[in-house]
Design a protein around this motif. Structure first.
Motif, PDB file in Angstrom:
ATOM      1  N   PRO A 130      51.291  40.136  60.555  1.00  0.00           N
ATOM      2  CA  PRO A 130      52.090  39.928  61.732  1.00  0.00           C
ATOM      3  C   PRO A 130      51.231  39.845  62.991  1.00  0.00           C
ATOM      4  O   PRO A 130      50.211  40.698  63.406  1.00  0.00           O
ATOM      5  CB  PRO A 130      53.076  41.159  61.767  1.00  0.00           C
ATOM      6  CG  PRO A 130      53.061  41.740  60.347  1.00  0.00           C
ATOM      7  CD  PRO A 130      51.797  41.394  59.916  1.00  0.00           C
ATOM      8  N   ARG A 131      51.365  38.967  63.957  1.00  0.00           N
ATOM      9  CA  ARG A 131      50.888  38.816  65.088  1.00  0.00           C
ATOM     10  C   ARG A 131      51.991  38.512  66.292  1.00  0.00           C
ATOM     11  O   ARG A 131      52.166  37.417  66.695  1.00  0.00           O
ATOM     12  CB  ARG A 131      49.855  37.480  65.241  1.00  0.00           C
ATOM     13  CG  ARG A 131      48.775  37.716  64.262  1.00  0.00           C
ATOM     14  CD  ARG A 131      47.801  36.534  64.222  1.00  0.00           C
ATOM     15  NE  ARG A 131      46.897  36.445  65.311  1.00  0.00           N
ATOM     16  CZ  ARG A 131      45.940  35.842  65.678  1.00  0.00           C
ATOM     17  NH1 ARG A 131      45.750  34.660  64.727  1.00  0.00           N
ATOM     18  NH2 ARG A 131      45.287  35.959  66.964  1.00  0.00           N
ATOM     19  N   PRO A 132      52.812  39.595  66.531  1.00  0.00           N
ATOM     20  CA  PRO A 132      53.825  39.364  67.515  1.00  0.00           C
ATOM     21  C   PRO A 132      53.406  38.935  68.886  1.00  0.00           C
ATOM     22  O   PRO A 132      52.346  39.267  69.207  1.00  0.00           O
ATOM     23  CB  PRO A 132      54.407  40.984  67.600  1.00  0.00           C
ATOM     24  CG  PRO A 132      53.757  41.868  66.504  1.00  0.00           C
ATOM     25  CD  PRO A 132      52.556  41.275  66.119  1.00  0.00           C
ATOM     26  N   ASP A 133      54.412  38.228  69.470  1.00  0.00           N
ATOM     27  CA  ASP A 133      54.039  37.599  70.758  1.00  0.00           C
ATOM     28  C   ASP A 133      54.619  38.494  72.108  1.00  0.00           C
ATOM     29  O   ASP A 133      54.498  37.962  73.160  1.00  0.00           O
ATOM     30  CB  ASP A 133      54.310  36.070  70.936  1.00  0.00           C
ATOM     31  CG  ASP A 133      55.766  35.827  70.532  1.00  0.00           C
ATOM     32  OD1 ASP A 133      56.607  36.720  70.988  1.00  0.00           O
ATOM     33  OD2 ASP A 133      56.131  34.830  70.139  1.00  0.00           O
ATOM     34  N   GLY A 134      55.203  39.641  71.789  1.00  0.00           N
ATOM     35  CA  GLY A 134      55.731  40.412  72.952  1.00  0.00           C
ATOM     36  C   GLY A 134      56.432  41.503  72.367  1.00  0.00           C
ATOM     37  O   GLY A 134      56.342  41.695  71.094  1.00  0.00           O
ATOM     38  N   LEU A 135      57.179  42.161  73.297  1.00  0.00           N
ATOM     39  CA  LEU A 135      57.832  43.524  72.691  1.00  0.00           C
ATOM     40  C   LEU A 135      59.106  43.083  71.836  1.00  0.00           C
ATOM     41  O   LEU A 135      59.377  43.818  71.027  1.00  0.00           O
ATOM     42  CB  LEU A 135      58.440  44.216  74.066  1.00  0.00           C
ATOM     43  CG  LEU A 135      57.281  44.665  74.770  1.00  0.00           C
ATOM     44  CD1 LEU A 135      58.236  45.374  76.171  1.00  0.00           C
ATOM     45  CD2 LEU A 135      56.244  45.830  74.144  1.00  0.00           C
ATOM     46  N   TYR A 136      59.440  42.019  72.086  1.00  0.00           N
ATOM     47  CA  TYR A 136      60.891  41.436  71.236  1.00  0.00           C
ATOM     48  C   TYR A 136      60.281  41.202  69.755  1.00  0.00           C
ATOM     49  O   TYR A 136      60.763  41.506  68.733  1.00  0.00           O
ATOM     50  CB  TYR A 136      61.077  40.152  71.766  1.00  0.00           C
ATOM     51  CG  TYR A 136      62.307  39.438  70.938  1.00  0.00           C
ATOM     52  CD1 TYR A 136      63.318  39.849  70.481  1.00  0.00           C
ATOM     53  CD2 TYR A 136      61.730  38.095  70.503  1.00  0.00           C
ATOM     54  CE1 TYR A 136      64.314  39.264  69.282  1.00  0.00           C
ATOM     55  CE2 TYR A 136      62.663  37.510  69.635  1.00  0.00           C
ATOM     56  CZ  TYR A 136      63.872  38.090  69.151  1.00  0.00           C
ATOM     57  OH  TYR A 136      64.822  37.230  68.106  1.00  0.00           O
ATOM     58  N   GLY A 137      59.218  40.453  69.711  1.00  0.00           N
ATOM     59  CA  GLY A 137      58.395  39.977  68.221  1.00  0.00           C
ATOM     60  C   GLY A 137      57.986  41.524  67.908  1.00  0.00           C
ATOM     61  O   GLY A 137      57.950  41.582  66.429  1.00  0.00           O
ATOM     62  N   LEU A 138      57.465  42.256  68.316  1.00  0.00           N
ATOM     63  CA  LEU A 138      56.966  43.767  67.722  1.00  0.00           C
ATOM     64  C   LEU A 138      58.150  44.475  67.269  1.00  0.00           C
ATOM     65  O   LEU A 138      58.211  45.121  66.437  1.00  0.00           O
ATOM     66  CB  LEU A 138      56.469  44.636  69.169  1.00  0.00           C
ATOM     67  CG  LEU A 138      55.695  45.681  68.804  1.00  0.00           C
ATOM     68  CD1 LEU A 138      54.685  45.431  67.755  1.00  0.00           C
ATOM     69  CD2 LEU A 138      55.308  46.362  70.060  1.00  0.00           C
ATOM     70  N   SER A 139      59.375  44.450  68.039  1.00  0.00           N
ATOM     71  CA  SER A 139      60.475  45.006  67.775  1.00  0.00           C
ATOM     72  C   SER A 139      61.134  44.634  66.270  1.00  0.00           C
ATOM     73  O   SER A 139      61.532  45.376  65.504  1.00  0.00           O
ATOM     74  CB  SER A 139      61.616  45.188  68.393  1.00  0.00           C
ATOM     75  OG  SER A 139      62.435  43.933  68.635  1.00  0.00           O
ATOM     76  N   LYS A 140      61.122  43.218  66.202  1.00  0.00           N
ATOM     77  CA  LYS A 140      61.371  42.566  64.841  1.00  0.00           C
ATOM     78  C   LYS A 140      60.454  42.927  63.621  1.00  0.00           C
ATOM     79  O   LYS A 140      60.813  43.392  62.774  1.00  0.00           O
ATOM     80  CB  LYS A 140      61.325  41.169  64.987  1.00  0.00           C
ATOM     81  CG  LYS A 140      62.621  40.574  65.969  1.00  0.00           C
ATOM     82  CD  LYS A 140      63.953  40.799  65.305  1.00  0.00           C
ATOM     83  CE  LYS A 140      65.001  40.315  66.149  1.00  0.00           C
ATOM     84  NZ  LYS A 140      66.349  40.767  65.700  1.00  0.00           N
TER      85      LYS A 140
END
Ligand code: NAI
Ligand code: 15L
Length: 264
Positions: A130-140
């Protein structure tokens, strides 16, 4: 109908409203829920207003259902407080309720933003880190790992659907790669609910677009076959959108504009 009572969260949202009628074909009773007001119950429906951050409310919400389609939560980049409440605590409350009530299958609306810092044109699959692009992606990403824990410990199967962009039409050039039609989303949810063995699976939710950054070969057991494509919108999208600035991170990375939003 493969499940007696199917719970769909996020019913007041874009995808919830688009799937509400379609999902009635997948169950005998459709229980729909959101923190916001929803259209009144029709035949074979139950409407329950509840905040996912409220553990007791979620526990009552999940009682008596056999499967869950989880759309509820913050769906854009937001400050930490709402992400924490709706997506982190909300997902935890949902899986705890699923464990307590013996729900064995969940379709989790994850997001392409779990992978938003891969470059456009790179191809990612279910094993790419995973390489989330923000807090939203991190929460997913948290939701996907939570689902993994509840599978390994309790055998609750989840399809983590990394939805690209599911709207009536692709809105910009990026969405030509990420777009998923509502009918294909329903096909994918149906496949997730009916495949004999789901396990903990990660699948990218897109239509059969000619340009794609996603490889779903590791999710073939789900049996999803997209039937739509963004290609039919291509000329119109090119005509109405400007030449991309190749130095813009929103053009360089898969997450598009999300890579630039917020306090990070
Ligand atoms: P949306 O924002 O229109 O709908 C989300 C719904 O969740 C809203 O009705 C909202 O009231 C509800 N919600 C938020 N916090 C809540 C809480 N604490 N308790 C109960 N309900 C709460 O988003 P949309 O487009 O319908 O997306 C649905 C799901 O799919 C979301 O989880 C989103 O992250 C995910 N997704 C959607 C994509 C798309 O292209 N539409 C792409 C990738 C992921
Ligand atoms: C998402 O995760 C959002 O929920 C949706 O509103 C779109 O922005 C989509 O991703 C996208 O990346 O296009």
């Amino acid at each position: 109908a493969s499940h007696h009572t199917l719970l769909m969260t996020g019913a007041a949202g874009g995808l919830g409203q688009a799937m509400r009628q379609r999902l009635k074909a997948n169950c005998s009773v459709l229980r729909v829920s959101d923190v916001s007001p929803m259209a009144p119950a029709q035949a074979d429906e139950e409407v329950v207003q509840a905040d996912l951050a409220d553990a007791a409310a979620v526990n009552a919400l999940v009682a008596g259902c056999q499967a869950i389609v989880h759309f509820g939560g913050v769906s854009t980049e937001q400050p930490w407080a709402p992400i924490l409440q709706s997506n982190i605590m909300g997902a935890y409350n949902l899986y705890e309720a699923a464990r307590i009530h013996g729900v064995k299958r969940v379709v989790f609306a994850s997001s392409n933003h779990v992978m938003g810092f891969y470059r456009q044109g790179e191809v990612v699959d279910a094993l790419s880190p995973p390489r989330p692009d923000g807090l939203y992606g991190l929460s997913k990403a948290f939701g996907e790992d939570l689902a993994r824990l509840y599978f390994d410990r309790y055998g609750i199967e989840t399809a983590c659907v990394r939805i690209g962009s599911s709207f009536p039409e692709p809105k910009d050039r990026r969405m030509l790669a990420t777009w998923m039609s509502y009918d294909d989303l329903h096909r994918l949810i149906t496949a997730c609910l009916t495949t004999p063995v789901l396990g903990h699976s990660i699948i990218y939710g897109t239509s059969d677009n000619s340009v794609s950054w996603y490889d779903n070969r590791l999710a073939r057991h789900i049996g999803y076959r997209p039937q739509d494509s963004s290609d039919v919108f291509r000329d119109a999208v090119y005509a109405r959108t400007p030449e991309p600035d190749l130095n813009d991170p929103a053009v360089q990375f898969q997450g598009g504009g999300f890579v630039k939003i917020g306090p990070l």
